[in-house]
Design a protein around this motif. Structure first.
Motif, mmCIF file in Angstrom:
data_model
loop_
_atom_site.group_PDB
_atom_site.id
_atom_site.type_symbol
_atom_site.label_atom_id
_atom_site.label_comp_id
_atom_site.label_asym_id
_atom_site.label_seq_id
_atom_site.Cartn_x
_atom_site.Cartn_y
_atom_site.Cartn_z
ATOM 1 N N PRO A 52 -16.347 15.076 -1.758
ATOM 2 C CA PRO A 52 -15.431 15.710 -0.968
ATOM 3 C C PRO A 52 -15.489 15.174 0.353
ATOM 4 N N GLY A 53 -14.220 14.953 0.947
ATOM 5 C CA GLY A 53 -13.957 14.388 2.109
ATOM 6 C C GLY A 53 -13.869 13.130 2.149
ATOM 7 N N ILE A 54 -14.194 12.405 1.006
ATOM 8 C CA ILE A 54 -14.166 10.770 1.073
ATOM 9 C C ILE A 54 -12.887 10.256 1.931
ATOM 10 N N ARG A 55 -13.357 9.288 2.858
ATOM 11 C CA ARG A 55 -12.353 8.758 3.809
ATOM 12 C C ARG A 55 -12.854 7.622 4.497
ATOM 13 N N SER A 56 -11.667 6.772 4.957
ATOM 14 C CA SER A 56 -12.181 5.495 5.913
ATOM 15 C C SER A 56 -13.088 6.049 6.966
ATOM 16 N N ASP A 57 -13.808 5.051 7.406
ATOM 17 C CA ASP A 57 -14.403 5.227 8.877
ATOM 18 C C ASP A 57 -13.772 4.275 9.903
ATOM 19 N N SER A 58 -12.849 3.472 9.252
ATOM 20 C CA SER A 58 -12.072 2.608 10.112
ATOM 21 C C SER A 58 -10.611 3.016 10.200
ATOM 22 N N ASP A 59 -9.957 2.958 11.467
ATOM 23 C CA ASP A 59 -8.740 3.160 11.490
ATOM 24 C C ASP A 59 -7.770 2.201 10.560
ATOM 25 N N MET A 60 -6.793 3.035 10.085
ATOM 26 C CA MET A 60 -5.904 2.228 9.122
ATOM 27 C C MET A 60 -5.159 1.404 9.749
ATOM 28 N N ALA A 61 -4.773 1.236 10.987
ATOM 29 C CA ALA A 61 -3.941 0.049 11.403
ATOM 30 C C ALA A 61 -4.650 -1.152 11.437
ATOM 31 N N SER A 62 -6.014 -1.251 11.435
ATOM 32 C CA SER A 62 -6.524 -2.581 11.468
ATOM 33 C C SER A 62 -7.442 -2.605 10.009
ATOM 34 N N PHE A 63 -7.556 -1.591 9.295
ATOM 35 C CA PHE A 63 -8.307 -1.459 7.933
ATOM 36 C C PHE A 63 -7.268 -1.845 6.808
ATOM 37 N N GLY A 64 -6.158 -1.501 6.911
ATOM 38 C CA GLY A 64 -5.010 -1.831 6.294
ATOM 39 C C GLY A 64 -4.778 -3.206 6.043
ATOM 40 N N PHE A 65 -3.885 -3.810 5.300
ATOM 41 C CA PHE A 65 -3.512 -5.197 5.165
ATOM 42 C C PHE A 65 -2.544 -5.667 6.248
ATOM 43 N N ASN A 66 -2.763 -6.553 6.916
ATOM 44 C CA ASN A 66 -1.818 -7.281 7.688
ATOM 45 C C ASN A 66 -0.471 -7.416 7.537
ATOM 46 N N PHE A 67 -0.137 -7.739 6.329
ATOM 47 C CA PHE A 67 1.324 -8.054 5.834
ATOM 48 C C PHE A 67 1.817 -6.713 5.179
ATOM 49 N N LYS A 68 0.827 -5.699 5.051
ATOM 50 C CA LYS A 68 1.537 -4.426 4.423
ATOM 51 C C LYS A 68 1.190 -3.377 5.720
ATOM 52 N N PRO A 69 1.901 -3.124 6.615
ATOM 53 C CA PRO A 69 1.678 -2.026 7.730
ATOM 54 C C PRO A 69 1.519 -0.609 7.000
ATOM 55 N N TRP A 70 0.311 -0.108 7.525
ATOM 56 C CA TRP A 70 0.059 1.476 7.239
ATOM 57 C C TRP A 70 0.811 2.288 8.034
ATOM 58 N N TYR A 71 1.900 3.034 7.575
ATOM 59 C CA TYR A 71 2.523 3.755 8.574
ATOM 60 C C TYR A 71 2.101 5.324 8.145
ATOM 61 N N SER A 72 1.136 5.787 9.120
ATOM 62 C CA SER A 72 0.715 7.144 9.128
ATOM 63 C C SER A 72 0.364 7.582 10.515
ATOM 64 N N GLU A 73 0.716 8.886 10.751
ATOM 65 C CA GLU A 73 0.308 9.640 11.925
ATOM 66 C C GLU A 73 -1.371 9.545 12.027
ATOM 67 N N ASN A 74 -1.974 9.712 10.921
ATOM 68 C CA ASN A 74 -3.411 9.889 10.892
ATOM 69 C C ASN A 74 -4.183 8.541 11.135
ATOM 70 N N VAL A 75 -5.180 8.453 11.784
ATOM 71 C CA VAL A 75 -5.752 7.478 12.044
ATOM 72 C C VAL A 75 -6.972 6.836 11.091
ATOM 73 N N LEU A 76 -7.689 7.832 10.563
ATOM 74 C CA LEU A 76 -8.616 7.577 9.436
ATOM 75 C C LEU A 76 -7.950 8.266 8.258
ATOM 76 N N ALA A 77 -7.868 7.271 7.176
ATOM 77 C CA ALA A 77 -6.933 7.759 5.948
ATOM 78 C C ALA A 77 -8.065 8.367 4.905
ATOM 79 N N GLN A 78 -7.436 9.306 4.186
ATOM 80 C CA GLN A 78 -8.297 9.810 2.732
ATOM 81 C C GLN A 78 -8.554 8.959 1.781
ATOM 82 N N GLY A 79 -9.549 9.288 0.816
ATOM 83 C CA GLY A 79 -9.612 8.392 -0.131
ATOM 84 C C GLY A 79 -8.455 8.260 -1.135
#
Length: 500
Positions: A52-79
């Motif tokens: 329950p609640g599994i998510r990243s503990d890093s923001d997705m702008a820097s946690f996602g791939f540099n070559f594939k932007p993570w476009y989301s208003e949420n900072v921490l993404a769900q699993g």
């Protein structure tokens, strides 16, 4: 036994494996590539963990791939969202046809004579042996055991009438509605579980031996939301990524340079968000960044405590009884379910053995080269992320470095690249020296070493690593290159597989 040969084999189809494969597929489309994945889906950790609640503990702008932007208003993404992001990336880069699912690795053996790796595995569903070979092997299997987490034995736990579960094996649909839940632990998993389970459980108690640092972070990037109205999304993503990387690095450096000042700042932050909580439950004994900081999106962890749906107890377990846990102080915590968020079990190389000419490599006796290769191990890449920043930042520049190395070898007509120590750089320090969570300390003796100076020293510094891996010359005097020997034969492949 048929042995399929590839130019490159990548172990693991999680964030590291898919990210590295994308770089190679884009920069070296002429090379044959296979990705070996034990599970039946991509995603790695994010496919395995369903608690329950599994998510990243890093923001997705820097946690996602540099070559594939993570476009989301949420900072921490769900699993679920991260798993979908990995799947979407693999599909976009045409990687699915290169992934061999369900393969459990047994051994990877380098043949000096044949200048190739023989990778032995088994198809778990059928028990059928599968052997492949490659010129270059890249390990992206992470660093912990997917079969089980770290689960200590508790005194008299056998008399407990409820369930004792580990988050790593906790299914997403596990029913804990209106149950009394005790979460043992104080790390990122516990900080995630407590507010998530508090929504449905009758009561959630977080039982910790010692507190950890928890930062309340806004879960929406309001600055990017405003900029998206006037700037292209790609620009906004790049700005957010650069901003977040710089902020994270500055925060880490501040904790290293002014630990007492930063400790006071973090304690003040936690006391402010938990005004009615006994401060001893929010006062860690260690300094900030001796272990990773925990994130609470929109302060959800503190909110669950303020609401009374969850509570913290700081004590040691004396024993279990039929209805719960008896503590050293004599306090009793009633429980229907106990979740042992007690950490991970470290396992390197995906649980397989690594050998050269059928002699197993002693990893603790080897240094990590640029944090990407292993001393004296030919044509072997090891993608291992950061502990003080988003994991994938290192994976991204590591993948780019491997592409540069492969291009250099092709241009020079070289078949083999081996990192060698020419200056007696070895130390007794592990690659994760200075990072002290329990699961790392339990595994310190199986980790590779680091050296006295670059490129053998592990800095965990994104800026320095990016320069070293992406810009500095590939041939720095620490790599031994060899040209191709005679053409490998199928008979020798079979002999290697039989002895692996």
């Amino acid at each position: 036994m048929a042995i399929k040969h590839y130019d490159i084999i990548i172990i693991g189809a999680g964030l590291s494996g898919i990210g590295t494969a994308c770089h190679i597929a884009r920069e070296h489309p002429e090379k044959s590539l296979a990705i070996l994945e034990r599970r039946e889906n991509v995603g790695g950790t994010w496919d395995l963990f369903r608690y329950p609640g599994i998510r990243s503990d890093s923001d997705m702008a820097s946690f996602g791939f540099n070559f594939k932007p993570w476009y989301s208003e949420n900072v921490l993404a769900q699993g679920d969202d991260i798993r979908e992001y990995v799947r979407e990336t693999a599909e976009e880069f045409g990687l699915y046809e290169k992934i061999k699912f369900g393969l459990k690795l047994k051994n990877s053996n380098w043949s000096t004579k044949e200048q190739k790796w023989i990778v032995s595995s088994v198809q778990e569903a059928t028990g059928e042996e599968a052997v492949l070979s490659c010129n270059f092997l890249v390990n992206c299997a992470g660093y912990y055991n997917f079969d089980q987490g770290y689960r200590p034995s508790f005194p008299k736990e056998d008399v407990f009438k409820g369930d004792i579960v580990h988050p790593q094996s906790l299914p997403k649909d596990f029913d804990y509605s209106e149950k009394k839940v005790v979460v043992i632990g104080s790390g990122a998993t516990a900080v995630t579980l407590v507010p998530a389970m508090a929504k449905k459980a009758a009561k959630v108690t977080m039982l910790q031996r010692s507190p950890t640092y928890i930062m309340s972070l806004p879960n929406t990037d309001k600055m990017s939301m405003v900029l998206n109205k006037v700037l292209p999304r790609a620009w906004v993503f790049k700005l957010a990524r650069r901003r977040n990387i710089l902020f994270q690095r500055a925060l880490y450096l501040a904790c290293q340079r002014w630990p007492n000042t930063m400790r006071k700042m973090f304690l003040s932050h936690m006391y402010k968000h938990g005004p009615n909580i006994d401060k001893r439950h929010l006062t860690p004994e260690y300094m900030p960044w001796d272990q990773r900081l925990c994130a609470a999106p929109d302060g959800d962890f503190f909110e669950s405590l303020r609401s009374g749906k969850a509570t913290i107890v700081t004590d040691h377990i004396d024993r279990f009884d039929e209805t719960g846990i008896v503590l050293k102080t004599g306090q009793h915590i009633a429980a229907d379910i106990v979740v042992a968020a007690t950490g991970l079990e470290v396992q390197l190389m995906g649980g397989s053995t690594l050998s050269i000419d059928n002699e197993e490599v002693n990893l603790p006796g080897k240094m990590a080269y640029k944090g990407i290769m292993i001393q004296d191990v030919p044509n072997y890449g090891w993608i291992f992320g950061y502990t003080n920043a988003p994991w994938t930042l290192k994976c991204d520049i590591g993948g780019r470095y491997l592409c540069r190395l492969l291009a250099h070898m092709d241009k020079a007509g070289m078949r083999v690249a081996t990192a060698v120590d020419t200056g007696n750089n070895a130390t007794d320090a592990s690659v994760l020296e200075g990072f002290a969570p329990g699961y790392i300390m339990r595994a310190i003796d199986i980790m590779p070493r680091q050296g006295k100076a670059d490129p053998w020293r592990i800095t965990m510094h994104y800026g320095k690593d990016k320069k070293m891996l992406v810009k500095d010359p590939v041939d720095d005097g620490n790599l031994l290159f060899k040209a191709a020997a005679s053409t490998p034969s199928r008979e020798s492949d079979l002999q290697q597989a039989a002895t692996a």
